[in-house]
Motif scaffolding. Structure first.
Motif, PDB file in Angstrom:
ATOM      1  N   ALA A 151       0.818  -1.221   0.000  1.00  0.00           N
ATOM      2  CA  ALA A 151       0.000   0.000   0.000  1.00  0.00           C
ATOM      3  C   ALA A 151       0.849   1.266   0.000  1.00  0.00           C
ATOM      4  O   ALA A 151       0.432   2.306  -0.522  1.00  0.00           O
ATOM      5  N   THR A 152       2.055   1.194   0.575  1.00  0.00           N
ATOM      6  CA  THR A 152       2.876   2.402   0.735  1.00  0.00           C
ATOM      7  C   THR A 152       4.122   2.398  -0.146  1.00  0.00           C
ATOM      8  O   THR A 152       4.937   3.325  -0.050  1.00  0.00           O
ATOM      9  N   HIS A 153       4.284   1.428  -1.031  1.00  0.00           N
ATOM     10  CA  HIS A 153       5.570   1.234  -1.710  1.00  0.00           C
ATOM     11  C   HIS A 153       5.954   2.384  -2.635  1.00  0.00           C
ATOM     12  O   HIS A 153       7.134   2.552  -2.944  1.00  0.00           O
ATOM     13  N   GLY A 168      10.827  -0.996   5.485  1.00  0.00           N
ATOM     14  CA  GLY A 168      11.788  -0.356   4.601  1.00  0.00           C
ATOM     15  C   GLY A 168      12.525  -1.352   3.730  1.00  0.00           C
ATOM     16  O   GLY A 168      12.765  -1.107   2.547  1.00  0.00           O
ATOM     17  N   SER A 169      12.867  -2.505   4.291  1.00  0.00           N
ATOM     18  CA  SER A 169      13.560  -3.531   3.515  1.00  0.00           C
ATOM     19  C   SER A 169      12.707  -4.012   2.346  1.00  0.00           C
ATOM     20  O   SER A 169      13.227  -4.248   1.242  1.00  0.00           O
ATOM     21  N   LEU A 170      11.404  -4.128   2.549  1.00  0.00           N
ATOM     22  CA  LEU A 170      10.513  -4.541   1.470  1.00  0.00           C
ATOM     23  C   LEU A 170      10.402  -3.455   0.400  1.00  0.00           C
ATOM     24  O   LEU A 170      10.492  -3.722  -0.803  1.00  0.00           O
ATOM     25  N   ILE A 171      10.195  -2.219   0.837  1.00  0.00           N
ATOM     26  CA  ILE A 171      10.018  -1.124  -0.118  1.00  0.00           C
ATOM     27  C   ILE A 171      11.295  -0.880  -0.911  1.00  0.00           C
ATOM     28  O   ILE A 171      11.253  -0.660  -2.131  1.00  0.00           O
ATOM     29  N   ARG A 191      11.678 -16.197   4.550  1.00  0.00           N
ATOM     30  CA  ARG A 191      10.303 -15.717   4.289  1.00  0.00           C
ATOM     31  C   ARG A 191      10.318 -14.247   3.903  1.00  0.00           C
ATOM     32  O   ARG A 191       9.579 -13.822   3.016  1.00  0.00           O
ATOM     33  N   HIS A 192      11.161 -13.477   4.572  1.00  0.00           N
ATOM     34  CA  HIS A 192      11.236 -12.047   4.264  1.00  0.00           C
ATOM     35  C   HIS A 192      11.748 -11.836   2.842  1.00  0.00           C
ATOM     36  O   HIS A 192      11.242 -10.966   2.114  1.00  0.00           O
ATOM     37  N   LEU A 234       9.000 -12.476   0.488  1.00  0.00           N
ATOM     38  CA  LEU A 234       8.092 -11.327   0.495  1.00  0.00           C
ATOM     39  C   LEU A 234       8.646 -10.203  -0.385  1.00  0.00           C
ATOM     40  O   LEU A 234       7.890  -9.525  -1.084  1.00  0.00           O
ATOM     41  N   GLN A 235       9.950  -9.993  -0.331  1.00  0.00           N
ATOM     42  CA  GLN A 235      10.569  -8.988  -1.198  1.00  0.00           C
ATOM     43  C   GLN A 235      10.326  -9.319  -2.666  1.00  0.00           C
ATOM     44  O   GLN A 235       9.963  -8.438  -3.458  1.00  0.00           O
ATOM     45  N   MET A 236      10.523 -10.590  -3.019  1.00  0.00           N
ATOM     46  CA  MET A 236      10.324 -10.984  -4.412  1.00  0.00           C
ATOM     47  C   MET A 236       8.850 -10.882  -4.806  1.00  0.00           C
ATOM     48  O   MET A 236       8.521 -10.498  -5.935  1.00  0.00           O
TER      49      MET A 236
END
Length: 477
Positions: free
Chosen positions: A235-237, A300-303, A335-336, A339-341
């Motif tokens: 939602a915030t990317h 932040g790591s995801l975005i 898992r993280h 999620l990034q991918m």
């Protein structure tokens, strides 16, 4: 439920050990901030200054004229995203009202009894919009139609529905007033004058992320915390995206490029803007401080993973894991990474949608490229690759994007999650690529029928040949 109102001066809350901790909460304009969090404050102040003035004076002085012009104001001056009848007037959002006051001030609820139960959040969409939400996991979900049915509130409505669908509101004891305020502010902080990077794109990515979270490989392994993080990141990317890419910000010496030292400039801006809203609304203030900070870091790591300039790094790592078959989803770090991918796939999944949807997104993103090129021409700057509307077409840009960026990523995702959805996405992408190729051929045939130009004739007489190369360039977001 205690409603959050305006507050000044000292604010006390209990820390992890139960002891009282004192933190000063100040207000500046429409901003609530913790005096110890200067970064979040700085981002919010800059954003409010840009959005509240026709022109703005940057924090760091620069001689470049572009820095004194608001992105959206400049687009309007060039004639984009506006109409003479004033239909483009921004919708007023009551940011600082409590949720109850916001509901009571809504035109839809005038005349209704003041005793409005908070469970109206679960029933605030009806008719066709409700029918669409019942099929929110379908890959052919039409986000454009949904946005119209929700009166331009697709991001708020969709994200709240998904959080509630997973039971995350109750599980994490989220205050619904704070959550609603947070989502409204997120939606408002997207620049809807942007043809592509706007709140509808964020809603589309969130819906795609939900589809990926439902994949068998992920559904049986992800924790509720992972799901909450994934949906918030989707939602915030692109929060606060200015409608131009990173190279443009760097070459114009923009304050954001300086602030983040020319590294993942836009993605850092999106992340810090999201953190600023989380802290302003105090959405996670009831959690231990360490947990809240960890959530902000992982968000932040995801975005940051959506930075297209780092595409090959993530893809190589993903491919290596798949080759070695050593992805273990019981491992939190693995898992993280997945999620990034998943977020990377959701961010650029438009070519994998059905043609009717994919074509609209292609037209929007190309128009945003071309608008940047028009700005560059206006200010006598070198026109960025793919941004010259006179030298590029939607078809050649999309074919290049699919060939070099989308296909490699989704081929590896299909290796990881060999499901019906993966095959559907690959099938759509193949058909869409062929469709753009067909349109390109039609345009070429029409050009040839129009006859050779004078220059072509001169070249033919001179024994020369005339050819027009299609620039590929960079597809940085």
């Amino acid at each position: 439920m205690k409603l959050e109102g305006h507050h000044k001066g000292p604010h006390r809350y209990r820390g992890r050990g139960g002891s009282k901790v004192q933190s000063k909460i100040w207000r500046r304009g429409a901003i609530s901030y913790d005096s110890s969090d200067q970064t979040a404050l700085y981002i919010r102040m800059l954003d409010v200054r840009v959005r509240s003035q026709v022109g703005f004076e940057p924090e760091r002085r620069s001689s470049h004229p572009y820095l004194r012009i608001d992105f959206r104001t400049l687009h309007t001056r060039l004639g984009y995203g506006s109409s003479s009848d004033g239909s483009g007037t921004e919708r007023r959002v009551h940011r600082l009202l409590s949720f109850q006051r916001y509901l009571h001030s809504s035109r839809l609820l005038r005349g209704i009894s003041q005793q409005i139960p908070l469970h109206i959040l679960d029933e605030d969409y009806n008719g066709q919009a409700q029918c669409m939400l019942e099929k929110v996991g379908n890959w052919n979900f039409d986000i454009f139609l949904f946005d119209r049915l929700t009166n331009g509130n697709s991001l708020v409505t969709l994200t709240f529905h998904l959080l509630n669908k997973y039971g995350l509101v109750e599980l994490f004891q989220l205050d619904m007033v704070k959550l609603w305020r947070f989502l409204v502010m997120v939606q408002e902080d997207y620049h809807n004058d942007n043809p592509y990077h706007n709140a509808v794109h964020a809603a589309d990515v969130t819906q795609a992320m939900y589809c990926f979270l439902q994949e068998p490989m992920l559904a049986k392994s992800l924790t509720s915390y992972d799901i909450l993080l994934g949906l918030l990141a989707a939602a915030t990317h692109d929060l606060g995206h200015p409608g131009v890419n990173q190279p443009f910000l760097i070459k114009t010496d923009h304050y954001l490029a300086t602030l983040y030292r020319n590294t993942s400039v836009l993605e850092n801006h999106h992340w810090k803007s999201a953190v600023g809203l989380l802290r302003e609304t105090r959405l996670f203030s009831h959690l231990p401080a360490e947990d809240s900070l960890n959530m902000e870091r992982e968000l932040g790591s995801l975005i940051l993973a959506t930075d297209i300039s780092r595409q090959n790094d993530y893809l190589s790592r993903f491919r290596m894991h798949l080759d070695k078959e050593n992805l273990c989803l019981s491992n939190a770090s693995h898992r993280h990474f997945v999620l990034q991918m998943a977020l990377k796939c959701a961010d650029i999944c438009n070519p994998c949608r059905p043609w009717e949807l994919s074509k609209q997104w292609s037209e929007r993103v190309t128009e945003e490229f071309f608008q940047q090129g028009d700005i560059e021409k206006k200010h006598k700057l070198e026109v960025s690759p793919l941004c010259d509307r006179e030298a590029n077409t939607i078809g050649n840009i999309q074919i290049g994007f699919m060939s070099y960026v989308v296909e490699p990523l989704f081929a590896e995702w299909a290796r990881f999650s060999d499901s019906r959805l993966s095959q559907t996405m690959l099938g759509h992408m193949g058909l869409n690529k062929a469709s753009w190729g067909g349109l390109q051929q039609e345009q070429t045939a029409v050009s040839e029928e129009a006859g050779p130009s004078a220059t072509d004739a001169e070249n033919a007489v001179a024994g020369g040949s005339s050819s027009k190369e299609i620039p590929q360039g960079s597809l940085e977001s």
